[in-house]
Write a protein that holds these residues in place. Structure first.
Motif, PDB file in Angstrom:
ATOM      1  N   ALA A 125      -7.706  -6.727  -5.895  1.00 44.11           N
ATOM      2  CA  ALA A 125      -6.435  -6.480  -6.076  1.00 44.11           C
ATOM      3  C   ALA A 125      -5.740  -7.480  -6.800  1.00 44.11           C
ATOM      4  O   ALA A 125      -4.692  -7.330  -7.673  1.00 44.11           O
ATOM      5  N   LEU A 126      -6.215  -8.830  -6.890  1.00 45.11           N
ATOM      6  CA  LEU A 126      -5.563  -9.959  -7.311  1.00 45.11           C
ATOM      7  C   LEU A 126      -5.707  -9.719  -8.967  1.00 45.11           C
ATOM      8  O   LEU A 126      -4.934 -10.053  -9.867  1.00 45.11           O
ATOM      9  N   ILE A 127      -7.000  -9.121  -9.369  1.00 41.30           N
ATOM     10  CA  ILE A 127      -7.045  -8.878 -10.772  1.00 41.30           C
ATOM     11  C   ILE A 127      -6.036  -7.821 -11.291  1.00 41.30           C
ATOM     12  O   ILE A 127      -5.454  -7.936 -12.295  1.00 41.30           O
ATOM     13  N   THR A 128      -5.735  -6.697 -10.640  1.00 42.59           N
ATOM     14  CA  THR A 128      -4.787  -5.466 -10.849  1.00 42.59           C
ATOM     15  C   THR A 128      -3.348  -6.126 -10.716  1.00 42.59           C
ATOM     16  O   THR A 128      -2.518  -5.308 -11.464  1.00 42.59           O
ATOM     17  N   ILE A 129      -3.011  -7.180 -10.013  1.00 37.92           N
ATOM     18  CA  ILE A 129      -1.598  -7.570 -10.046  1.00 37.92           C
ATOM     19  C   ILE A 129      -1.353  -8.724 -11.039  1.00 37.92           C
ATOM     20  O   ILE A 129       0.072  -9.119 -11.174  1.00 37.92           O
ATOM     21  N   THR A 130      -2.431  -9.180 -11.482  1.00 40.21           N
ATOM     22  CA  THR A 130      -2.146 -10.279 -12.332  1.00 40.21           C
ATOM     23  C   THR A 130      -1.479  -9.992 -13.796  1.00 40.21           C
ATOM     24  O   THR A 130      -1.696  -8.863 -14.166  1.00 40.21           O
ATOM     25  N   PRO A 131      -0.141 -10.519 -13.955  1.00 39.17           N
ATOM     26  CA  PRO A 131       0.557  -9.759 -14.992  1.00 39.17           C
ATOM     27  C   PRO A 131      -0.004  -9.635 -16.439  1.00 39.17           C
ATOM     28  O   PRO A 131       0.141  -8.492 -17.121  1.00 39.17           O
ATOM     29  N   ASP A 132      -0.688 -10.730 -16.741  1.00 40.11           N
ATOM     30  CA  ASP A 132      -1.301 -10.447 -18.128  1.00 40.11           C
ATOM     31  C   ASP A 132      -2.502  -9.184 -18.158  1.00 40.11           C
ATOM     32  O   ASP A 132      -2.553  -8.439 -19.088  1.00 40.11           O
TER      33      ASP A 132
END
Length: 860
Positions: free
Chosen positions: A88-95
């Protein structure tokens, strides 16, 4: 009573009465009640302690395994939650999110899209590098197609039908552990939707998790002892983590199905109607060991967690505690028994000792010392009186026993002598009975030596016979394995040699060696090393020495003069029986050598032709009244003859009469004598006088006239010959004078007819085999020469030449051509050929012959 008794007597009395008081009422009653109460208390205590210890040990093990399983469950839940958070952290990281949305929303492959994809691939490669949690990361578009992946070979693949694609569009999704066809190993899949700011789902980021990290902390012992282990099983019963004790060479991810009782019960917890999520039981694991297992169902990842430990290890400590308690109880029991023995013995030992002594003396045991005579009270006085009475009785009985023993010894010696003599006489009787009914020399001698060894219990028995030269005594029969070895090497001793048998055969007198080691003429036989005494007796009949009987024993001085006299009587019987058997064998040999039937049968068996067979019958069996003998054989019917022929195969005539010579064939008619004898082969024709009144009804008129007029026969025997239950011919024995055939002659010729039938059948089979071999050899020669020919002319010449030589005909020819040409040429043949067999060419036309068949059918 102050009489002084030795101290040794006191000690012996005390030792004797120390335990005997337990065999009587008062001491035994006290001891038994004390022991019963003690043992019952100890047994009850042991049972209660055992039950408590085992129950506490099992409960402790269940609680420990449950705690371990809960700890593992918490670790698994935390690990899966962390992996979902990472994705989930990957998908919400802006870049990263912006690049994912740009790749998913742009269809054209321009430079910016390619650059974004390359950056994402590099990021994905870093995340899935060695040591990371994710084994593979890939991005699915809205159709389920892989746009980019850490594994380039998966780009373009479709995952539209997978559950993580369908469920992943709705929100974060964790796919239960399963065996992946792609990785060929157990794995989990987490999916996270890729959304824009408005919440629209453009694709799904999927991470394939390897279970190696789960397997690593599942394999940690964490208080599981030496045999405990924890592992995971999915809903299909497949093992997801390798067992703790699996070998290094077996740690590959293989789909191994487990169907133990623990797995079955744990999977039952996943049922919708199950109200529990954990349980425990004792069962047999996959390796066949008894284990205590605790199983937890993990609903969030749909797997079963099992914690197991062998029952033997779990119960090791309780058993040790139980063993210690039992040892303590045993020590207490020993102490209690010892105390009971001491108390009861102190109370009852003096009285019981006197009672035992009195009973033993009353029963006749006067060697038992009376105890407690050292006491200075009433018990001591009573004991001393008993002791004096015992001594007086002992002296009286000892004197009487000496007399009885001496009388008994004398009676036993006399009885043994009588019994031995009776046994010897019985053996002589048995030998006499045996030798009167046995006429074979070897059988007679074997029966004698076996009876001697069996009845007299001798070590060895053998019979030596003098050879024709009179110089050697040859062992003819012996007992045991040693005897068989001596017989096999033809053991013999020279007459007069340094041996017991040599001395006896030279002097014709019995000899006994009571000690073979000191006897000057004893022969030390290596096959009989245990011999200690030996006796040999000559076998003499009518002043002639036949041999010697030799017996040996393993005891010194085993023979006496009475044994010599008894065995000499038996040796005389054996000598007479041996002489009778030899005479019978000689008479039998003479009788067999002079028996006509024996000589005739032997000659028939050795005959190689029919003339030799008939010659053997005439030379050895025909009396002076026999004038003609003939062998007549049946042959099959040919042409119009329905019953076949009878042919004279061999003939002998003392007058050299030429009527019916060899080769004469007579037809077998239905009413003829030949047909009658062929139908009834078991009944011979016996006629004492053919010209007497009352002609035998079996003889037809034509046969009667042939026998009486052409052959001039008056008395005749016609004996059917049968081989393999089939009549093969007749043996004719005839006289030119009336002769009354005796029963002996009938039996002799009837027996000879059977031998003749067999010999004739053997000769016929031999001739057929020879003819077949000759025919096969000729065919091989013709075939070999034809095979070497290179043209048609050579083949025809070779065939004609070999056929003429093989068949013994003066002329052979071959014609080639069409059917019309062959018919035309046949009209110009010489009359001898054209008019030979009237139907020859007709048969050729209709294919009734081999050549005709070839011309008519155009095929062989």
């Amino acid at each position: 009573m102050s009489t002084k008794v030795p101290e040794a007597t006191f000690s012996q009395a005390r030792d004797l009465s120390r335990w005997t008081h337990l065999r009587y009422g008062l001491g035994r009653t006290l001891l038994l009640w004390f022991l019963v109460l003690s043992v019952m208390s100890l047994v009850a205590s042991g049972i209660i302690i055992s039950a408590i210890v085992l129950q506490n040990g099992r409960q402790t093990a269940v609680e420990r395994l449950s705690a371990i399983a809960s700890l593992k469950q918490s670790e698994i839940n935390a690990w899966t939650a962390n992996r979902q958070q990472e994705l989930a952290l990957i998908t919400i990281t802006p870049d990263i999110r912006s690049k994912l949305l740009y790749v998913l929303s742009t269809e054209a492959q321009d430079a910016r899209v390619i650059a974004a994809q390359e950056q994402l691939k590099e990021y994905v490669s870093i995340i899935t590098s060695e040591g990371g949690s994710f084994g593979e990361l890939f991005l699915l578009d809205s159709s389920g197609k892989v746009l980019l992946s850490s594994d380039p070979s998966q780009v373009g693949a479709s995952h539209a039908g997978q559950a993580y694609f369908v469920k992943g569009q709705e929100g974060p999704y964790l796919h239960p552990p399963h065996y992946s066809l792609y990785t060929a190993a157990p794995s989990m899949v987490v999916a996270q939707p890729v959304q824009d700011n408005s919440g629209h789902v453009w694709g799904i980021l999927v991470g394939r998790l390897s279970l190696d990290q789960i397997a690593s902390f599942m394999r940690e012992d964490s208080g599981l002892g030496h045999t405990g282990e924890t592992y995971l099983v999915n809903a299909a019963g497949l093992l997801l983590t390798p067992p703790r004790f699996e070998g290094e060479s077996e740690k590959g991810r293989r789909a191994q199905e487990l169907r133990t009782e623990g797995v079955e019960r744990g999977l039952a917890l996943s049922m919708p109607d199950s109200e529990e999520q954990a349980g425990w039981s004792v069962y047999t694991n996959q390796q066949g060991r008894q284990v205590l297992g605790v199983y937890h169902w993990l609903p969030n990842i749909q797997v079963l967690l099992l914690a197991e430990q062998e029952v033997g290890e779990i119960l090791a400590l309780p058993r040790a505690i139980l063993a210690t308690g039992l040892v303590i109880l045993l020590v207490v029991a020993v102490v209690a028994v010892s105390a009971a023995l001491l108390v009861s013995g102190h109370i009852t030992r003096p009285l019981v000792g006197l009672t035992v002594a009195a009973n033993l003396i009353a029963s006749g045991d006067l060697s038992h010392e009376v105890p407690h005579i050292e006491r200075q009270d009433e018990i001591g006085a009573l004991a001393w009186s008993f002791s004096q009475m015992r001594q007086q009785l002992h002296d009286l009985i000892t004197s009487l026993e000496r007399q009885v023993i001496e009388r008994t010894r004398q009676w036993q010696e006399a009885n043994n002598k009588l019994q031995r003599r009776a046994n010897q006489l019985e053996t002589i009787t048995l030998v006499g009975q045996a030798i009167t009914s046995i006429l074979d020399v070897d059988e007679l001698l074997l029966e004698v030596v076996n009876l001697i060894c069996a009845r007299f219990k001798f070590y060895h028995a053998g019979i030596f016979l003098i050879d024709p030269s009179g110089e050697w005594a040859v062992l003819r029969q012996s007992t045991g394995e040693a005897g068989q070895r001596m017989l096999s090497r033809k053991h013999r001793l020279a007459v007069g040699s340094q041996s017991i048998v040599g001395w006896v055969t030279a002097n014709r007198q019995p000899r006994i060696a009571l000690d073979v080691g000191s006897d000057a003429v004893h022969f030390k036989n290596p096959d009989l090393p245990d011999t200690r005494s030996e006796m040999a007796l000559p076998l003499v009949v009518g002043g002639r020495l036949l041999g010697a009987l030799d017996v040996q024993s393993v005891e010194e001085a085993a023979f006496d003069e009475e044994d010599m006299a008894t065995l000499s009587l038996m040796a005389d019987q054996v000598a007479v029986a041996l002489d009778n058997a030899r005479k019978f064998s000689q008479e039998t040999a003479i009788l067999e050598a002079t028996s006509p039937l024996y000589r005739a049968s032997r000659g028939i068996a050795l005959a190689t032709s029919l003339d030799d067979v008939l010659r053997s019958v005439v030379n050895h069996s025909a009396g002076p009244h026999v004038a003609r003998c003939a062998l007549n054989l049946y042959s099959d019917a040919v042409g119009g003859q329905e019953l076949g022929w009878i042919e004279v195969a061999a003939v002998w005539d003392n007058a050299h009469d030429t009527a019916h010579p060899t080769g004469t064939r007579l037809p077998v008619k239905a009413s003829s004598l030949w047909a009658h004898l062929q139908r009834e082969p078991a009944e011979p024709l016996v006629v004492d006088d053919l010209l007497a009144n009352g002609i035998d009804e079996r003889i037809d008129h034509e046969t009667h006239r042939m026998l009486t007029e052409k052959l001039r026969i008056r008395a005749v025997l016609m004996l059917p010959m049968v081989a393999a239950r089939r009549p093969t011919g007749l043996l004719l024995v005839a006289s030119r004078q009336p002769h009354a055939w005796t029963d002996t002659e009938l039996r002799t010729f009837r027996s000879l007819s059977d031998h003749v039938a067999i010999a004739v059948e053997n000769i016929r089979l031999l001739e057929e085999a020879k003819a077949h071999a000759t025919r096969e050899q000729i065919i091989r020669q013709i075939t070999e020469q034809m095979r070497r020919a290179v043209d048609m002319e050579t083949i025809l010449k070779t065939t004609v030449a070999n056929l003429g030589r093989a068949m013994g005909v003066p002329r052979v020819y071959v014609r080639l051509g069409t059917e019309a040409a062959l018919r035309l040429s046949s009209s110009h043949e010489p009359a001898s050929l054209r008019n030979g067999p009237a139907s020859l060419w007709d048969r050729l036309d209709h294919g009734s012959s081999p050549v005709g068949g070839i011309n008519h059918k155009r095929q062989p």
